[in-house]
Design an enzyme around this catalytic site. Structure first.
Site, PDB file in Angstrom:
ATOM      1  N   CYS A   2      42.067  36.589  44.509  1.00 33.67           N
ATOM      2  CA  CYS A   2      41.754  35.612  43.391  1.00 33.67           C
ATOM      3  C   CYS A   2      40.501  35.628  42.461  1.00 33.67           C
ATOM      4  CB  CYS A   2      41.840  33.946  43.806  1.00 33.67           C
ATOM      5  SG  CYS A   2      43.191  33.397  45.006  1.00 33.67           S
ATOM      6  N   ARG A  14      40.294  29.387  37.365  1.00 32.32           N
ATOM      7  CA  ARG A  14      40.544  30.791  38.333  1.00 32.32           C
ATOM      8  C   ARG A  14      42.160  31.333  37.969  1.00 32.32           C
ATOM      9  NH1 ARG A  14      41.992  28.177  43.228  1.00 32.32           N
ATOM     10  NH2 ARG A  14      41.986  30.215  44.266  1.00 32.32           N
TER      11      ARG A  14
END
Length: 313
Positions: A2, A14
């Site tokens: 991520c 994100r």
């Protein structure tokens, strides 16, 4: 894997990169929703992405009504949680995000709250062991990174405004020094005064910027793009998604074996000024918004909205 980013002291979000979904939804947790395991009967309202299990929001990322945001990112092999300890604030790792967002209005308040924290290895359920994570916390002024490792709980100032995955955060800060020569400007000839060398293409000042999808390279690339991003007034949201797009993982580029491939399942953006949570899924070009302050913040029940995933051209 991520990537989390804060931008313009207003936007935080994100990419969530994985090979499969866990049935996540956009979830608003109102002020009166009980968190008995943390002793919180009332708290700040929270809006973000979560997997809901047994009517409990297991948040991946989100923000609260005061403009504080937080995201958990994979930290396999380095995350170490502790056994409950006497005299400490024992919080299971899966409850860390609502514990912080439920009580704090700023990064400074979060730092003070963390001083007596013991992140425990208590599982949510027997079939749901703790995920190995580290976290980025941001408000409209600054951000920090929190890591629970073999050495204990570590809290780092984050001047870069970016977080990815392994190795631990101090490595990423040190590794940035290798790329101090990169620039968004046209490069100068420093090779030799005797040679008439000139750039033959635009963008050559960034030659050496990593292009792979490893966590180390995504950290450098997203940090460079964030640092040089320019957005006009009112256009920061669009630019934020372009920053995340610079490290988005297309299907087929990261193989995990047995036919599994890692992709960016969704990209999110919290507008910390207006209390709006935006997201975009892999199979849908459109951006969907959920507005915290249009909800009933005083209720007791979770408000769960399934993701919009249909193709949108």
């Amino acid at each position: 894997m991520c990537t989390a980013v804060s931008y313009k002291n207003r936007y935080f979000g994100r990419n969530l990169d994985f090979d499969r979904s866990f049935g996540e939804s956009v979830v608003m947790t109102p002020r009166q929703f009980p968190f008995p395991e943390m002793g919180m009967e009332t708290h700040h309202a929270i809006l973000g992405m979560a997997h809901v299990s047994e009517n409990y929001p297991l948040y991946y990322d989100g923000m609260n009504e005061k403009g504080l945001a937080m995201a958990g990112l994979l930290f396999s092999g380095n995350a170490v949680y502790q056994k409950p300890a006497e005299g400490k604030e024992n919080i299971p790792s899966w409850a860390f995000i609502p514990w912080v967002l439920g009580q704090c209005e700023s990064v400074l308040e979060a730092e003070n709250l963390l001083k007596n924290l013991n992140l425990t290895d208590v599982p949510f359920r027997e079939n749901l062991p703790p995920a190995a994570l580290h976290w980025m916390i941001a408000d409209r002024k600054r951000s920090i990174v929190v890591e629970s490792t073999q050495e204990g709980l570590q809290v780092y100032e984050n001047p870069v405004g970016v977080l990815t995955n392994n190795p631990p955060f101090p490595f990423h800060l040190k590794n940035l020094h290798q790329y101090l020569n990169l620039t968004a400007e046209e490069p100068e000839n420093r090779f030799s005064e005797e040679l008439q060398l000139q750039p033959f293409s635009r963008g050559m000042g960034a030659i050496g910027l990593p292009g792979d999808w490893s966590s180390v390279s995504r950290f450098i690339r997203s940090a460079f793009v964030r640092a040089h991003s320019v957005s006009e007034e009112g256009d920061g949201l669009r630019q934020f998604f372009h920053i995340l797009g610079s490290v988005e993982q297309p299907r087929g580029c990261v193989h995990l074996g047995e036919g599994r491939q890692e992709v960016t399942l969704y990209s999110s953006c919290c507008d910390l000024e207006r209390g709006i949570y935006y997201y975009q899924t892999y199979d849908r070009f459109g951006v969907t918004a959920a507005e915290l302050f249009l909800s009933d913040l005083t209720g007791t029940a979770l408000q769960i909205t399934p993701l919009q995933k249909n193709a949108d051209f």
